[in-house]
Design a protein around this motif. Sequence first.
Motif, PDB file in Angstrom:
ATOM      1  N   PRO A 275       0.802  -1.229   0.000  1.00 14.70           N
ATOM      2  CA  PRO A 275       0.000   0.000   0.000  1.00 14.70           C
ATOM      3  C   PRO A 275       0.837   1.283   0.000  1.00 14.70           C
ATOM      4  N   THR A 276       2.012   1.250   0.635  1.00 13.36           N
ATOM      5  CA  THR A 276       2.845   2.463   0.630  1.00 13.36           C
ATOM      6  C   THR A 276       3.338   2.733  -0.784  1.00 13.36           C
ATOM      7  N   ARG A 277       3.774   1.671  -1.453  1.00 15.19           N
ATOM      8  CA  ARG A 277       4.230   1.832  -2.838  1.00 15.19           C
ATOM      9  C   ARG A 277       3.064   2.315  -3.722  1.00 15.19           C
ATOM     10  N   ALA A 278       1.888   1.769  -3.478  1.00 22.22           N
ATOM     11  CA  ALA A 278       0.726   2.157  -4.292  1.00 22.22           C
ATOM     12  C   ALA A 278       0.437   3.653  -4.139  1.00 22.22           C
ATOM     13  N   LEU A 279       0.550   4.158  -2.911  1.00 26.93           N
ATOM     14  CA  LEU A 279       0.284   5.583  -2.683  1.00 26.93           C
ATOM     15  C   LEU A 279       1.354   6.438  -3.366  1.00 26.93           C
ATOM     16  N   ALA A 280       2.612   5.984  -3.289  1.00 26.17           N
ATOM     17  CA  ALA A 280       3.699   6.725  -3.946  1.00 26.17           C
ATOM     18  C   ALA A 280       3.476   6.738  -5.460  1.00 26.17           C
ATOM     19  N   GLU A 281       3.104   5.604  -6.018  1.00 27.09           N
ATOM     20  CA  GLU A 281       2.913   5.545  -7.480  1.00 27.09           C
ATOM     21  C   GLU A 281       1.712   6.375  -7.909  1.00 27.09           C
ATOM     22  N   ALA A 282       0.687   6.406  -7.065  1.00 23.18           N
ATOM     23  CA  ALA A 282      -0.489   7.225  -7.397  1.00 23.18           C
ATOM     24  C   ALA A 282      -0.103   8.706  -7.454  1.00 23.18           C
ATOM     25  N   PHE A 283       0.772   9.125  -6.548  1.00 21.36           N
ATOM     26  CA  PHE A 283       1.204  10.527  -6.563  1.00 21.36           C
ATOM     27  C   PHE A 283       2.029  10.810  -7.822  1.00 21.36           C
ATOM     28  N   VAL A 284       2.945   9.900  -8.128  1.00 20.60           N
ATOM     29  CA  VAL A 284       3.839  10.118  -9.271  1.00 20.60           C
ATOM     30  C   VAL A 284       3.066  10.078 -10.593  1.00 20.60           C
ATOM     31  N   GLY A 285       2.078   9.191 -10.692  1.00 20.22           N
ATOM     32  CA  GLY A 285       1.305   9.075 -11.934  1.00 20.22           C
ATOM     33  C   GLY A 285       0.133  10.040 -11.998  1.00 20.22           C
ATOM     34  N   ASN A 286       0.076  10.950 -11.049  1.00 24.29           N
ATOM     35  CA  ASN A 286      -1.078  11.843 -10.937  1.00 24.29           C
ATOM     36  C   ASN A 286      -1.148  12.841 -12.095  1.00 24.29           C
ATOM     37  N   GLU A 287      -2.365  13.212 -12.480  1.00 19.67           N
ATOM     38  CA  GLU A 287      -2.505  14.149 -13.595  1.00 19.67           C
ATOM     39  C   GLU A 287      -2.909  15.541 -13.147  1.00 19.67           C
ATOM     40  N   MET A 288      -2.958  15.765 -11.838  1.00 17.50           N
ATOM     41  CA  MET A 288      -3.310  17.104 -11.345  1.00 17.50           C
ATOM     42  C   MET A 288      -2.254  18.108 -11.776  1.00 17.50           C
ATOM     43  N   ARG A 289      -2.680  19.196 -12.362  1.00 18.63           N
ATOM     44  CA  ARG A 289      -1.735  20.243 -12.768  1.00 18.63           C
ATOM     45  C   ARG A 289      -2.032  21.499 -11.977  1.00 18.63           C
ATOM     46  N   THR A 290      -1.052  21.897 -11.215  1.00 19.46           N
ATOM     47  CA  THR A 290      -1.219  23.054 -10.360  1.00 19.46           C
ATOM     48  C   THR A 290       0.144  23.722 -10.182  1.00 19.46           C
ATOM     49  N   SER A 291       0.117  24.955  -9.727  1.00 19.20           N
ATOM     50  CA  SER A 291       1.351  25.746  -9.658  1.00 19.20           C
ATOM     51  C   SER A 291       2.385  25.166  -8.713  1.00 19.20           C
ATOM     52  N   VAL A 292       1.988  24.299  -7.799  1.00 20.11           N
ATOM     53  CA  VAL A 292       2.973  23.782  -6.846  1.00 20.11           C
ATOM     54  C   VAL A 292       3.634  22.494  -7.339  1.00 20.11           C
ATOM     55  N   MET A 293       3.303  22.063  -8.549  1.00 18.93           N
ATOM     56  CA  MET A 293       3.968  20.892  -9.115  1.00 18.93           C
ATOM     57  C   MET A 293       4.729  21.288 -10.373  1.00 18.93           C
ATOM     58  N   TYR A 294       5.915  20.697 -10.522  1.00 16.87           N
ATOM     59  CA  TYR A 294       6.741  20.958 -11.695  1.00 16.87           C
ATOM     60  C   TYR A 294       6.034  20.458 -12.948  1.00 16.87           C
ATOM     61  N   GLU A 295       6.091  21.250 -14.012  1.00 16.11           N
ATOM     62  CA  GLU A 295       5.499  20.826 -15.281  1.00 16.11           C
ATOM     63  C   GLU A 295       6.587  20.850 -16.340  1.00 16.11           C
ATOM     64  N   SER A 296       6.891  19.672 -16.889  1.00 13.95           N
ATOM     65  CA  SER A 296       8.027  19.591 -17.829  1.00 13.95           C
ATOM     66  C   SER A 296       7.637  20.096 -19.220  1.00 13.95           C
ATOM     67  N   ASP A 297       6.357  20.050 -19.542  1.00 12.98           N
ATOM     68  CA  ASP A 297       5.889  20.468 -20.862  1.00 12.98           C
ATOM     69  C   ASP A 297       5.812  22.005 -20.896  1.00 12.98           C
ATOM     70  N   ALA A 298       6.692  22.612 -21.714  1.00 16.44           N
ATOM     71  CA  ALA A 298       6.790  24.069 -21.725  1.00 16.44           C
ATOM     72  C   ALA A 298       5.475  24.737 -22.153  1.00 16.44           C
TER      73      ALA A 298
END
Length: 381
Positions: A275-298
């Motif tokens: 379950p810990t790995r699942a939560l980590a992967e859910a965060f990493v695979g998340n599609e939320m786009r907001t100013s506090v997350m890095y966005e690689s697509d210029a």
Amino acid sequence: MTRAAVIDWARELYEDLDFTVVRRWLDESPGRKAAGYLPVYVPREILHAGGDRLEIIRGDAFYQSYICHLPRSVIELAQSGRLSMLSAVLFPSTCDVIRNLSGMWKLLYPDVYVRYIDVPQVADPAVAADFYEAELRRLSWDLAEVAGRKPSDDDLRASLALYNDMRNTVRALYAARRDRPWDVPSEELYLLLRAGELVAPETFMQRSREYLAAIEADPRRPRDNSRVVVTGAFCEQPPLGLIKSIERAGCYIVDDDFLIGDRFLTRAVSLDGDPTRALAEAFVGNEMRTSVMYESDAGGKRRLMSERVAAANADGIIFAAPSFCDPALLDQPMLRNGAEAAGLPCIAFKYSENTGQFQQFREQAGTFSDSLKLWGAGVPS
Ligand code: SF4
């Protein structure tokens, strides 16, 4: 419960700066511990497994004038003893202000467990998931010490399932408001969400179901209002009066980023495997786009508002950001530039959580709403 009863319940929680509901919950069973967390997102599952009405007197003494209001009110709440029931406080890596606040907390309240939660901001998903999994495990061990009990994998899996349900409930409320904003005023939705920050998820979901059933049973008539997306208010929350002013000026808010932590993970966390790995992967695979997350697509920031406006079937955008909020105000030119290039009408204003005068916002939003109705996407921004 009727719609009015649910909202009265939520409003009472919102107005109680002494957090009586939390203190009562602690008193009900000795050994319980309460934890607090700052915006924007913290893994509440890990916690679970184991203000605009506040006069700032002491809080101001800790900060210079040219930063946002949020840390002052948080320190004020703490220095006035209103947060004395907290055994742990989590500070997510939202911005430098929150980072500094975590350091200040450690100095002021050495007996409280304080954790600055670093989230991965790298492009490689495997590296990011490994890093975040290690962070979550450390947090889980530390909180087990605070709580005096180590949760099992099944405990954590049950919390993952519960918060999957909670996010689904929040999404159902947002979908109802997007489809029928006359039936779900943003003031009511916001009060319900705020209550969800204080009470058990089961209670929040129960009240939300009662609210949704009540609006089905007693539909209201649509008004000739404009439909707007409000964006920028993801951390320091706007005063309730500001949300009401926008609505009363003739704008239906059909999408926003208020309390975005409740919707941060856009997909269900897997209940299979670790379950810990699942939560980590859910965060990493998340599609939320907001100013506090890095966005690689210029180009991503330039497209974002068009995408949100289309998804919400909105007529225009209100950029509403806290004064001196670096993440919101650094993103705003890129977001606005993209919106204007797509012909989307926009206005912008700044607030702070203790703003008490709303006339200027009401006039600005009212004029915007009228111009949207008269000229639609042709209105100059
Ligand atoms: S309002 Fe903005 S600057 Fe202030 S703590 Fe939140 S993200 Fe940071």
